[in-house]
Design a protein around this motif. Structure first.
Motif, mmCIF file in Angstrom:
data_model
loop_
_atom_site.group_PDB
_atom_site.id
_atom_site.type_symbol
_atom_site.label_atom_id
_atom_site.label_comp_id
_atom_site.label_asym_id
_atom_site.label_seq_id
_atom_site.Cartn_x
_atom_site.Cartn_y
_atom_site.Cartn_z
ATOM 1 N N ASN A 18 0.959 -1.261 -0.057
ATOM 2 C CA ASN A 18 0.185 -0.090 0.013
ATOM 3 C C ASN A 18 0.899 1.515 0.044
ATOM 4 O O ASN A 18 0.316 2.375 0.650
ATOM 5 N N ALA A 19 1.866 1.028 -0.717
ATOM 6 C CA ALA A 19 2.909 2.190 -0.907
ATOM 7 C C ALA A 19 2.951 2.652 -2.380
ATOM 8 O O ALA A 19 2.560 1.844 -3.251
ATOM 9 N N VAL A 20 3.340 3.654 -2.558
ATOM 10 C CA VAL A 20 3.593 4.286 -4.041
ATOM 11 C C VAL A 20 4.910 3.987 -4.465
ATOM 12 O O VAL A 20 5.973 4.575 -3.853
ATOM 13 N N PRO A 21 5.204 3.301 -5.454
ATOM 14 C CA PRO A 21 6.631 2.997 -6.054
ATOM 15 C C PRO A 21 7.145 4.237 -6.853
ATOM 16 O O PRO A 21 6.446 4.675 -7.679
ATOM 17 N N GLU A 22 8.436 4.177 -6.818
ATOM 18 C CA GLU A 22 9.242 5.227 -7.514
ATOM 19 C C GLU A 22 10.619 4.272 -7.993
ATOM 20 O O GLU A 22 10.832 3.495 -7.180
ATOM 21 N N ASP A 55 36.969 -9.589 -22.567
ATOM 22 C CA ASP A 55 36.880 -8.300 -23.620
ATOM 23 C C ASP A 55 35.510 -8.383 -24.074
ATOM 24 O O ASP A 55 35.097 -7.792 -24.897
ATOM 25 N N ASP A 56 34.495 -9.389 -23.335
ATOM 26 C CA ASP A 56 33.256 -9.177 -23.862
ATOM 27 C C ASP A 56 32.495 -7.867 -23.166
ATOM 28 O O ASP A 56 32.514 -7.355 -22.289
ATOM 29 N N TYR A 57 31.563 -7.272 -24.182
ATOM 30 C CA TYR A 57 30.863 -5.863 -23.607
ATOM 31 C C TYR A 57 29.712 -6.439 -22.586
ATOM 32 O O TYR A 57 29.205 -7.324 -22.852
ATOM 33 N N LEU A 58 29.632 -5.386 -21.414
ATOM 34 C CA LEU A 58 28.558 -5.956 -20.284
ATOM 35 C C LEU A 58 28.264 -4.680 -20.078
ATOM 36 O O LEU A 58 28.451 -3.569 -19.827
ATOM 37 N N TYR A 59 26.767 -4.703 -20.128
ATOM 38 C CA TYR A 59 25.983 -3.543 -19.576
ATOM 39 C C TYR A 59 25.915 -3.526 -17.729
ATOM 40 O O TYR A 59 26.147 -4.764 -17.339
ATOM 41 N N TYR A 60 26.049 -2.384 -17.307
ATOM 42 C CA TYR A 60 25.693 -2.110 -16.036
ATOM 43 C C TYR A 60 24.772 -1.127 -15.555
ATOM 44 O O TYR A 60 24.673 0.057 -16.113
ATOM 45 N N PHE A 61 23.807 -1.615 -14.747
ATOM 46 C CA PHE A 61 22.814 -0.613 -14.343
ATOM 47 C C PHE A 61 22.652 -0.806 -12.814
ATOM 48 O O PHE A 61 22.768 -1.893 -12.171
ATOM 49 N N ARG A 62 22.542 0.684 -12.274
ATOM 50 C CA ARG A 62 22.191 0.436 -10.690
ATOM 51 C C ARG A 62 20.947 1.435 -10.759
ATOM 52 O O ARG A 62 20.910 2.568 -10.967
ATOM 53 N N TYR A 63 19.856 0.668 -9.887
ATOM 54 C CA TYR A 63 18.521 1.511 -9.644
ATOM 55 C C TYR A 63 18.396 1.476 -8.082
ATOM 56 O O TYR A 63 18.779 0.613 -7.334
ATOM 57 N N MET A 64 17.682 2.433 -7.848
ATOM 58 C CA MET A 64 17.100 2.674 -6.424
ATOM 59 C C MET A 64 15.832 2.723 -6.495
ATOM 60 O O MET A 64 15.061 3.565 -7.203
ATOM 61 N N LEU A 65 14.984 1.758 -5.819
ATOM 62 C CA LEU A 65 13.400 1.762 -5.593
ATOM 63 C C LEU A 65 12.869 2.311 -4.531
ATOM 64 O O LEU A 65 13.457 1.787 -3.463
ATOM 65 N N TYR A 66 11.913 2.758 -4.467
ATOM 66 C CA TYR A 66 11.512 3.785 -3.137
ATOM 67 C C TYR A 66 10.157 3.162 -3.156
ATOM 68 O O TYR A 66 9.170 3.143 -3.786
ATOM 69 N N ALA A 67 9.680 3.145 -1.786
ATOM 70 C CA ALA A 67 8.269 2.957 -1.378
ATOM 71 C C ALA A 67 7.796 4.356 -0.681
ATOM 72 O O ALA A 67 8.226 4.559 0.501
ATOM 73 N N ASP A 68 6.915 5.275 -1.064
ATOM 74 C CA ASP A 68 6.470 6.362 -0.550
ATOM 75 C C ASP A 68 7.692 7.161 -0.015
ATOM 76 O O ASP A 68 8.044 7.692 1.098
ATOM 77 N N HIS A 69 8.692 7.354 -1.079
ATOM 78 C CA HIS A 69 9.830 8.126 -1.051
ATOM 79 C C HIS A 69 10.825 7.725 -0.296
ATOM 80 O O HIS A 69 12.113 8.135 -0.227
ATOM 81 N N GLN A 70 10.772 6.390 0.350
ATOM 82 C CA GLN A 70 11.712 5.716 1.271
ATOM 83 C C GLN A 70 12.497 4.879 0.322
ATOM 84 O O GLN A 70 12.054 3.640 -0.215
ATOM 85 N N PRO A 71 13.697 4.692 0.322
ATOM 86 C CA PRO A 71 14.518 3.933 -0.352
ATOM 87 C C PRO A 71 14.562 2.471 0.247
ATOM 88 O O PRO A 71 14.677 2.213 1.377
ATOM 89 N N VAL A 72 14.187 1.636 -0.740
ATOM 90 C CA VAL A 72 13.870 0.082 -0.039
ATOM 91 C C VAL A 72 14.656 -1.244 -0.763
ATOM 92 O O VAL A 72 14.681 -2.085 -0.343
ATOM 93 N N PHE A 73 14.931 -0.909 -2.040
ATOM 94 C CA PHE A 73 15.598 -1.840 -2.835
ATOM 95 C C PHE A 73 16.716 -1.185 -3.847
ATOM 96 O O PHE A 73 16.356 -0.543 -4.590
ATOM 97 N N HIS A 74 17.794 -1.531 -3.518
ATOM 98 C CA HIS A 74 19.043 -1.137 -4.277
ATOM 99 C C HIS A 74 19.423 -2.340 -5.043
ATOM 100 O O HIS A 74 19.710 -3.305 -4.251
ATOM 101 N N GLU A 75 19.506 -2.097 -6.442
ATOM 102 C CA GLU A 75 20.002 -3.218 -7.028
ATOM 103 C C GLU A 75 21.045 -2.964 -8.291
ATOM 104 O O GLU A 75 21.047 -1.789 -8.458
ATOM 105 N N GLN A 76 21.820 -3.923 -8.489
ATOM 106 C CA GLN A 76 22.949 -3.755 -9.620
ATOM 107 C C GLN A 76 22.631 -4.884 -10.681
ATOM 108 O O GLN A 76 22.617 -5.975 -10.319
#
Length: 237
Positions: free
Chosen positions: A95-99, A125-146
């Motif tokens: 029941n939180a708003v995700p961002e 020497d293979d090309y590799l993508y890297y992503f780093r996201y933070m997900l929030y619940a009601d503006h509170q950080p709750v899930f940090h992923e790479q």
């Protein structure tokens, strides 16, 4: 015009329309230009336009209305057809708003991130993508992923496509990802090194999660994540 010329033009048109939809340049439920106008814009034949539109419809990017044309599909109406950890949905279940915020996106070409390369069987020497996201619940950080992806399996990912979007639905729609996902978790605690990152106190509960995506017996997705707060019980039960 030879086939060697038709294919790149077709793919260029398809990639550009996907980029516009994923980035929001073409908003949900907006009508696409007519086949004639698309053909003129991308300098392709009517047959090529129809082929591209058919693939966009197959991928779940657009839908057609009889006698009216093609329209951008709303994301909620698309069935991805795979089972994966939908963190966005888990936050809604709280029941939180995700961002979601994309903190980093780069293509690694220097052989670093050896642990991810080992998981996916990639050479230095293979090309590799890297992503780093933070997900929030009601503006509170709750899930940090790479997240790590092999470039060869997912060529030409644009920053505008994934900056404010969930990565998994994008990979399924654009690249036809059809993988099985396997995760393992490890209990941990907030330390002085990451307490500011999550706005929590030292000693608060946290879990680490590692996830592999396997497609045709090959690992083509690897994620390292930290989960905190009430989201933990919605992720691990």
């Amino acid at each position: 015009m030879t086939n060697s010329k038709i294919v790149p033009l077709y793919q260029s048109m398809l990639n550009d329309l996907i980029r516009q939809i994923e980035s929001g340049e073409l908003a949900e439920n907006v009508k696409l230009p007519s086949e004639q106008k698309l053909g003129e814009k991308y300098d392709v034949s009517r047959i090529t336009v129809r082929r591209a539109l058919a693939e966009l419809e197959h991928k779940g990017y657009i839908f057609k209305k009889q006698g009216q044309g093609s329209f951008v599909q709303t994301k909620e109406d698309v069935d991805l057809g795979i089972h994966y950890l939908d963190v966005h949905k888990a936050i809604q279940n709280m029941n939180a708003v995700p961002e979601i915020k994309l903190e980093s996106f780069k293509l690694i070409v220097d052989g670093s991130e050896s642990d991810a390369r080992e998981v996916m069987g990639l050479k230095s020497d293979d090309y590799l993508y890297y992503f780093r996201y933070m997900l929030y619940a009601d503006h509170q950080p709750v899930f940090h992923e790479q997240i790590y992806l092999p470039f060869d399996r997912f060529p030409r990912i644009y920053n505008s496509e994934i900056a404010n979007n969930e990565l998994m639905p994008f990979l399924v729609k654009k690249y036809g990802l059809h993988a099985s996902f396997f995760s393992h978790t490890k209990p941990s605690l907030i330390t002085k090194d990451n307490r500011k990152e999550f706005g929590l106190n030292v000693g608060d509960p946290m879990i680490y999660m590692h996830t592999r995506g396997i497609e045709q017996k090959e690992a083509i997705y690897y994620r390292k994540a930290a989960v905190v707060g009430n989201l933990i019980m919605y992720i691990v039960g």
